[in-house]
Design a protein around this motif. Sequence first.
Motif, PDB file in Angstrom:
ATOM      1  N   ILE A 297       3.291  12.836 -12.565  1.00 29.47           N
ATOM      2  CA  ILE A 297       3.132  12.798 -10.976  1.00 29.47           C
ATOM      3  C   ILE A 297       1.881  12.096 -10.746  1.00 29.47           C
ATOM      4  O   ILE A 297       0.654  12.510 -11.386  1.00 29.47           O
ATOM      5  CB  ILE A 297       3.299  14.103 -10.425  1.00 29.47           C
ATOM      6  CG1 ILE A 297       3.239  14.178  -8.722  1.00 29.47           C
ATOM      7  CG2 ILE A 297       2.176  15.033 -10.673  1.00 29.47           C
ATOM      8  CD1 ILE A 297       4.673  13.844  -8.291  1.00 29.47           C
ATOM      9  N   THR A 298       1.524  11.009  -9.936  1.00 26.90           N
ATOM     10  CA  THR A 298       0.500  10.886  -9.549  1.00 26.90           C
ATOM     11  C   THR A 298       0.225  11.094  -7.941  1.00 26.90           C
ATOM     12  O   THR A 298       1.392  10.800  -7.166  1.00 26.90           O
ATOM     13  CB  THR A 298      -0.049   9.285  -9.736  1.00 26.90           C
ATOM     14  OG1 THR A 298       1.065   8.412  -9.275  1.00 26.90           O
ATOM     15  CG2 THR A 298       0.005   9.031 -11.354  1.00 26.90           C
ATOM     16  N   GLU A 299      -0.692  11.304  -7.399  1.00 26.96           N
ATOM     17  CA  GLU A 299      -1.213  11.741  -5.993  1.00 26.96           C
ATOM     18  C   GLU A 299      -1.196  10.385  -5.396  1.00 26.96           C
ATOM     19  O   GLU A 299      -1.640   9.352  -5.867  1.00 26.96           O
ATOM     20  CB  GLU A 299      -2.257  12.389  -5.817  1.00 26.96           C
ATOM     21  CG  GLU A 299      -2.512  13.848  -6.301  1.00 26.96           C
ATOM     22  CD  GLU A 299      -1.604  14.720  -5.442  1.00 26.96           C
ATOM     23  OE1 GLU A 299      -1.546  14.595  -4.473  1.00 26.96           O
ATOM     24  OE2 GLU A 299      -0.865  15.671  -6.123  1.00 26.96           O
ATOM     25  N   PRO A 300      -0.373  10.262  -4.200  1.00 25.73           N
ATOM     26  CA  PRO A 300      -0.719   9.119  -3.486  1.00 25.73           C
ATOM     27  C   PRO A 300      -2.084   8.828  -3.283  1.00 25.73           C
ATOM     28  O   PRO A 300      -2.825   9.547  -2.683  1.00 25.73           O
ATOM     29  CB  PRO A 300       0.332   9.244  -2.077  1.00 25.73           C
ATOM     30  CG  PRO A 300       0.968  10.446  -2.710  1.00 25.73           C
ATOM     31  CD  PRO A 300       0.276  11.311  -3.614  1.00 25.73           C
ATOM     32  N   GLY A 301      -2.598   7.354  -3.445  1.00 22.78           N
ATOM     33  CA  GLY A 301      -3.818   6.893  -3.207  1.00 22.78           C
ATOM     34  C   GLY A 301      -3.438   5.573  -2.606  1.00 22.78           C
ATOM     35  O   GLY A 301      -2.691   5.191  -2.084  1.00 22.78           O
ATOM     36  N   PRO A 302      -4.662   4.686  -2.783  1.00 23.84           N
ATOM     37  CA  PRO A 302      -4.742   3.255  -2.193  1.00 23.84           C
ATOM     38  C   PRO A 302      -3.532   2.499  -2.650  1.00 23.84           C
ATOM     39  O   PRO A 302      -3.009   1.673  -1.468  1.00 23.84           O
ATOM     40  CB  PRO A 302      -5.980   2.536  -2.584  1.00 23.84           C
ATOM     41  CG  PRO A 302      -6.680   3.632  -3.307  1.00 23.84           C
ATOM     42  CD  PRO A 302      -5.805   4.852  -3.350  1.00 23.84           C
ATOM     43  N   LEU A 303      -3.052   2.716  -3.876  1.00 23.40           N
ATOM     44  CA  LEU A 303      -1.754   1.877  -4.034  1.00 23.40           C
ATOM     45  C   LEU A 303      -0.577   2.152  -3.501  1.00 23.40           C
ATOM     46  O   LEU A 303       0.130   1.221  -2.745  1.00 23.40           O
ATOM     47  CB  LEU A 303      -1.715   1.802  -5.751  1.00 23.40           C
ATOM     48  CG  LEU A 303      -0.111   1.215  -6.280  1.00 23.40           C
ATOM     49  CD1 LEU A 303      -0.342  -0.369  -6.116  1.00 23.40           C
ATOM     50  CD2 LEU A 303      -0.215   1.676  -7.512  1.00 23.40           C
ATOM     51  N   THR A 304      -0.253   3.593  -3.389  1.00 22.64           N
ATOM     52  CA  THR A 304       0.921   3.907  -2.906  1.00 22.64           C
ATOM     53  C   THR A 304       0.987   3.373  -1.304  1.00 22.64           C
ATOM     54  O   THR A 304       1.918   3.002  -0.608  1.00 22.64           O
ATOM     55  CB  THR A 304       1.012   5.310  -2.688  1.00 22.64           C
ATOM     56  OG1 THR A 304       0.743   5.709  -4.312  1.00 22.64           O
ATOM     57  CG2 THR A 304       2.239   6.046  -2.408  1.00 22.64           C
ATOM     58  N   ARG A 305      -0.372   3.584  -0.671  1.00 22.54           N
ATOM     59  CA  ARG A 305      -0.360   3.221   0.894  1.00 22.54           C
ATOM     60  C   ARG A 305      -0.215   1.909   1.060  1.00 22.54           C
ATOM     61  O   ARG A 305       0.375   1.449   1.934  1.00 22.54           O
ATOM     62  CB  ARG A 305      -1.984   3.903   1.352  1.00 22.54           C
ATOM     63  CG  ARG A 305      -2.170   5.382   1.004  1.00 22.54           C
ATOM     64  CD  ARG A 305      -0.959   6.213   2.104  1.00 22.54           C
ATOM     65  NE  ARG A 305      -1.275   7.484   1.794  1.00 22.54           N
ATOM     66  CZ  ARG A 305      -0.213   8.468   1.432  1.00 22.54           C
ATOM     67  NH1 ARG A 305       1.125   7.816   1.332  1.00 22.54           N
ATOM     68  NH2 ARG A 305      -0.303   9.584   1.100  1.00 22.54           N
ATOM     69  N   ALA A 306      -0.629   1.145   0.076  1.00 22.85           N
ATOM     70  CA  ALA A 306      -0.507  -0.379   0.317  1.00 22.85           C
ATOM     71  C   ALA A 306       0.947  -1.062   0.139  1.00 22.85           C
ATOM     72  O   ALA A 306       1.477  -1.687   0.874  1.00 22.85           O
ATOM     73  CB  ALA A 306      -1.302  -1.156  -0.848  1.00 22.85           C
ATOM     74  N   VAL A 307       1.689  -0.169  -0.906  1.00 17.80           N
ATOM     75  CA  VAL A 307       2.973  -0.639  -0.906  1.00 17.80           C
ATOM     76  C   VAL A 307       3.959  -0.173   0.125  1.00 17.80           C
ATOM     77  O   VAL A 307       4.656  -0.754   0.661  1.00 17.80           O
ATOM     78  CB  VAL A 307       3.378   0.001  -2.369  1.00 17.80           C
ATOM     79  CG1 VAL A 307       5.106  -0.055  -2.320  1.00 17.80           C
ATOM     80  CG2 VAL A 307       2.789  -0.361  -3.447  1.00 17.80           C
ATOM     81  N   GLU A 308       3.383   1.151   0.741  1.00 22.22           N
ATOM     82  CA  GLU A 308       4.342   1.639   1.891  1.00 22.22           C
ATOM     83  C   GLU A 308       3.874   0.463   3.040  1.00 22.22           C
ATOM     84  O   GLU A 308       5.116   0.212   3.710  1.00 22.22           O
ATOM     85  CB  GLU A 308       3.583   2.993   2.388  1.00 22.22           C
ATOM     86  CG  GLU A 308       4.192   4.036   1.414  1.00 22.22           C
ATOM     87  CD  GLU A 308       3.267   5.462   1.797  1.00 22.22           C
ATOM     88  OE1 GLU A 308       4.229   6.527   1.565  1.00 22.22           O
ATOM     89  OE2 GLU A 308       2.404   5.407   2.205  1.00 22.22           O
TER      90      GLU A 308
END
Length: 383
Positions: A297-308
């Motif tokens: 599992i990876t905690e949501p960070g800059p990448l996840t936010r950018a994809v969202e």
Amino acid sequence: MSVFVPTVELLRDLVQRPSVTPDDKGCQALIAARLEALGFTIENMPAGDVENLWARLGTDAPLVVLAGHTDVVPTGDESQWRVPPFSAEVIDNKMYGRGTSDMKGGVAAMITAVERLLGQHKTLNGSIAFLITSDEEGPAIHGTRHVVDTLAARGETIQQCIVGEPSSSDVLGDVIRHGRRGSYGCRLVVSGIQGHVAYPHLAKNPVHDLSPFLTELIGIQWDEGNEFFPATSLQISNIHAGTGATNVIPGQVTVDFNLRYCPDTTPAMIQTRIEDLATKHQLDADFTWLDSANPFITEPGPLTRAVERAVIKRTGVTPNLNTAGGTSDGRFIAKLAEEVIEFGTTNATIHQIDECVDIEELVTASCIYEDVLIELLTDSPQS
Ligand SMILES: [Zn+2]
């Protein structure tokens, strides 16, 4: 720069190479040539009969990795396909062929995204690398795991990684995966005594011994799942017993089962509970366990936010973050990377006859990858 033509043409060129796992059939050479032209440093990292490609542009952090695989699963009966499975024919805006969706489409979309990015931005605030293997659909021993081990031995670190697997479920963008459940499998052989069905007192039927055990096994509630993972589930995939004759009590029965597990339940807990259950049922049991994938599992960070953000902008869909689905190479990369997500087109036809990808989805996915790279690696906000 146009998205449509380069992405569709690259995907067609990849699909027409029949790279049934682990045979890369020249896909990585094609990709390497494309990336070398953009200034990437190419490293081939073969291992065993597997081709791996590590291509990097830049030396600065953060390093954003785009990961994928060139191998595909076998086609099955080719005569059942509406078009030949390596023809890459487009019908009604869908390209058909083995690997179109899983995941040469993702690979093509990521490559053209980088081409467009570099067409607009000559310098980046960091580096980009591609990690491509021909052993995702096979045993996955000499593939991404090997590359990650090699990078780790050099002390390289990865800040963000997008695995371009087809993560979307019903529509493009509805699912981003930020982890995966573990996979734990078992082959159980229960022994009895073979005999004549007319003389059961001289035999011991292992199928009869097994039945109440299985009933209890499939009724176990392993855990409730948690915030990030669905509950652990067990499925029986194969049962074999009998000689083929109808008057013989079998001497053995073999059962295969697999658990997709939430980290609240560990392989050790699973093994103990199931072996204790066999003892309770007095089975003459032999267990062979296979730990095929650890959960991550990876905690949501800059990448996840950018994809969202990019998904919402390009599709209007608000993505759901989850950890469902099968295993993927994200589990290996997670050892080295701060943030790993899987994002790509819809997965309704993967591994099926008539696998296909919707061209509009593919093109939109490529735009989303581009937006994400712009946000992570340039000073421009998402355009
Ligand atoms: Zn795949």
